[in-house]
Enzyme design. Structure first.
Site, PDB file in Angstrom:
ATOM      1  N   LYS A   1       0.840  -1.204   0.000  1.00 37.45           N
ATOM      2  CA  LYS A   1       0.000   0.000   0.000  1.00 37.45           C
ATOM      3  C   LYS A   1       0.878   1.258   0.000  1.00 37.45           C
ATOM      4  O   LYS A   1       2.085   1.179   0.218  1.00 37.45           O
ATOM      5  CB  LYS A   1      -0.945  -0.022   1.195  1.00 37.45           C
ATOM      6  CG  LYS A   1      -0.301   0.151   2.550  1.00 37.45           C
ATOM      7  CD  LYS A   1      -1.395   0.386   3.613  1.00 37.45           C
ATOM      8  CE  LYS A   1      -0.807   0.689   4.961  1.00 37.45           C
ATOM      9  NZ  LYS A   1      -0.869  -0.418   5.905  1.00 37.45           N
TER      10      LYS A   1
ATOM     11  N   TYR B   1      17.589  30.741   8.734  1.00 34.02           N
ATOM     12  CA  TYR B   1      16.511  31.645   9.147  1.00 34.02           C
ATOM     13  C   TYR B   1      16.495  31.775  10.667  1.00 34.02           C
ATOM     14  O   TYR B   1      16.672  30.775  11.368  1.00 34.02           O
ATOM     15  CB  TYR B   1      15.159  31.108   8.670  1.00 34.02           C
ATOM     16  CG  TYR B   1      15.015  31.074   7.166  1.00 34.02           C
ATOM     17  CD1 TYR B   1      15.059  32.245   6.420  1.00 34.02           C
ATOM     18  CD2 TYR B   1      14.836  29.872   6.504  1.00 34.02           C
ATOM     19  CE1 TYR B   1      14.925  32.209   5.035  1.00 34.02           C
ATOM     20  CE2 TYR B   1      14.700  29.826   5.122  1.00 34.02           C
ATOM     21  CZ  TYR B   1      14.750  31.000   4.396  1.00 34.02           C
ATOM     22  OH  TYR B   1      14.623  30.958   3.044  1.00 34.02           O
TER      23      TYR B   1
ATOM     24  N   MET C   1      13.216  24.823   2.882  1.00 34.77           N
ATOM     25  CA  MET C   1      12.441  24.143   1.840  1.00 34.77           C
ATOM     26  C   MET C   1      13.348  23.339   0.904  1.00 34.77           C
ATOM     27  O   MET C   1      13.125  22.142   0.669  1.00 34.77           O
ATOM     28  CB  MET C   1      11.626  25.161   1.048  1.00 34.77           C
ATOM     29  CG  MET C   1      10.681  24.537   0.046  1.00 34.77           C
ATOM     30  SD  MET C   1       9.785  25.770  -0.889  1.00 34.77           S
ATOM     31  CE  MET C   1       8.642  26.376   0.335  1.00 34.77           C
TER      32      MET C   1
HETATM   33  C1  PLP Z   1      -0.174  -1.373   6.545  1.00 35.52           C
HETATM   34  C2  PLP Z   1      -0.783  -2.586   7.096  1.00 35.52           C
HETATM   35  C3  PLP Z   1       0.000  -3.718   7.379  1.00 35.52           C
HETATM   36  C4  PLP Z   1       1.494  -3.739   7.253  1.00 35.52           C
HETATM   37  O1  PLP Z   1       2.050  -3.479   8.516  1.00 35.52           O
HETATM   38  P1  PLP Z   1       3.638  -3.390   8.746  1.00 35.52           P
HETATM   39  O2  PLP Z   1       3.727  -2.995  10.167  1.00 35.52           O
HETATM   40  O3  PLP Z   1       4.166  -2.350   7.816  1.00 35.52           O
HETATM   41  O4  PLP Z   1       4.189  -4.735   8.469  1.00 35.52           O
HETATM   42  C5  PLP Z   1      -0.646  -4.847   7.820  1.00 35.52           C
HETATM   43  N1  PLP Z   1      -1.999  -4.864   7.994  1.00 35.52           N
HETATM   44  C6  PLP Z   1      -2.767  -3.800   7.751  1.00 35.52           C
HETATM   45  C7  PLP Z   1      -4.231  -3.899   7.974  1.00 35.52           C
HETATM   46  C8  PLP Z   1      -2.188  -2.620   7.300  1.00 35.52           C
HETATM   47  O5  PLP Z   1      -2.971  -1.559   7.075  1.00 35.52           O
END
Ligand code: PLP
Length: 379
Positions: A54, A274, A322
């Site tokens: 993801k 800054y 930045m």
């Molecule tokens: C992102 C996610 C994972 C992955 O978790 P990690 O700690 O990165 O291994 C597993 N299960 C769900 C539901 C997630 O949203």
């Protein structure tokens, strides 16, 4: 000053601007190491593994990462769009749709292949009941657990489970299991409580389990033997999510590097940045680096955060701007314009430590790099 000769093997263009070097091979190696770790403890009962891709594979790029996780049993994505991207890229194994997308109707597409859907809301069951039978559609009912982000609990959970059992018998769905995401995967005692609770729930409502994430797998892989699928994200990318050392060797899959564009010499008590965010106690050589929060390097980072200049240890000085940040060169007389500054992911600069300097976690740094950073995939 003569230009630094390019001996890096990288195109010169990549040396003139902030660059992300990504190593798909490190992802394959981490996947194999994680699998071996789970197999060593769970033996022949070892579960299947979802590679979690993801958020554009935690900022590593979905499609290039896909080619590195060929040995995973399936991939987990955050949206239907990512699911179709995986199929378009030739991924034929199962896909777990983790996302919080509500609509289950698109899952009726027969060309979609084997899909596992995380169901978190009763309303989704009514739509599911209208789908035709014999789709290769597997449902993981999300238990809210202690995380309580989404999913059901108590009586509502049991009711949803019973309704889904009916759909299983009608062959509208091909599988049904329990999915939970831990609230305390990094805390051994609380993790044990969360695991005990899900085993209790499974006793009353039989079915496969999918509960373990990277930190749970790294810290105590024995429990995976009770489960049928595990989900790993962060560890695949070489990030150690545990507060202590990782029990397996993880290789960083991402390096952030940027060039020195100027060198300044500060007199004693002269300021830098800054609002004079740094004042030099002595005469000091300072390197100005072409990177900053406009590329995703956190502004929260202050003086003392580690970096490396041409492979030699140094620290950030003053506040991050930045497009600019400053590094200490007082001990590095050979540093010059064009020197490469490693901000994380090589020469002993660990992304976990940089994240700690920013008061955050490594996953936020990986996913927070902006589109302005050039991405380069190493063979
Ligand atoms: C992102 C996610 C994972 C992955 O978790 P990690 O700690 O990165 O291994 C597993 N299960 C769900 C539901 C997630 O949203």
């Amino acid at each position: 000053m003569p230009a630094t000769p390019n001996t890096t093997g990288l195109p010169t263009l990549l040396l003139n601007a902030p660059t992300l070097l990504i190593r798909p091979k490190a992802i394959s190696t981490n996947l194999a190491a994680l699998r071996a770790h789970v197999h060593a403890y769970a033996g022949s009962a070892a579960p299947r593994l979802w590679a979690v891709l993801k958020a554009d594979a935690y900022g590593h790029g979905l499609v290039p990462t896909l080619s590195a996780v060929g040995l995973a049993d399936g991939v987990a994505v955050g949206s239907l769009a990512e699911l179709y991207d995986c199929r378009a890229a030739g991924w034929t194994k199962p896909i777990l749709l983790l996302g919080l997308e509500q609509d289950v109707l698109p899952l009726a597409d027969p060309s979609i292949g084997q899909v596992h859907f995380v169901l978190h809301d009763e309303a989704q069951i009514h739509t599911l009941a209208q789908l035709p039978p014999h789709l290769d559609l597997h449902i993981w009912l999300r238990h809210a657990g202690q995380l309580n982000f989404s999913g059901l609990k108590g009586q509502a959970y049991a009711q949803a489970y019973q309704q889904l059992q009916v759909l299983l018998k009608r062959k509208i769905i091909a599988g049904l299991g329990h999915l939970q995401h831990y609230a305390y995967a990094e805390d051994p005692v609380r993790l044990q409580n969360e695991r005990a609770a899900i085993l209790e729930l499974q006793k009353a409502l039989p079915g496969p389990l999918c509960t373990e994430n990277s930190s749970a797998l790294l810290a105590s892989p024995q429990f995976a033997a009770h489960t049928q699928w595990v989900r790993s994200g962060v560890a695949l990318y070489g990030i150690n999510p545990l507060p202590g050392p990782s029990p397996i060797d993880l290789q960083a899959a991402m390096t952030l590097r940027a060039p020195l564009i100027a060198i300044q010499t500060l007199a004693p008590n002269e300021h830098l940045g800054y609002q004079a965010s740094y004042t030099s106690p002595h005469r000091r050589r300072v390197g100005i680096v072409h990177c900053g929060y406009g590329f995703g390097y956190p502004r929260q980072i202050g003086s003392g955060c580690p970096c490396a200049v041409d492979g030699k240890a140094s620290v950030i000085l003053g506040r991050v701007s930045m497009d600019t940040l400053c590094v200490d060169l007082h001990h590095l007389p050979h540093a010059r314009v064009g020197s490469q500054v490693s901000l994380w992911g090589e020469h002993g600069i660990h992304i976990e430590d940089v994240a700690a300097c920013a008061g955050t976690i490594a996953a936020q740094l990986c996913t927070g790099l902006t589109a302005r950073v050039q991405r380069h995939y190493l063979p």
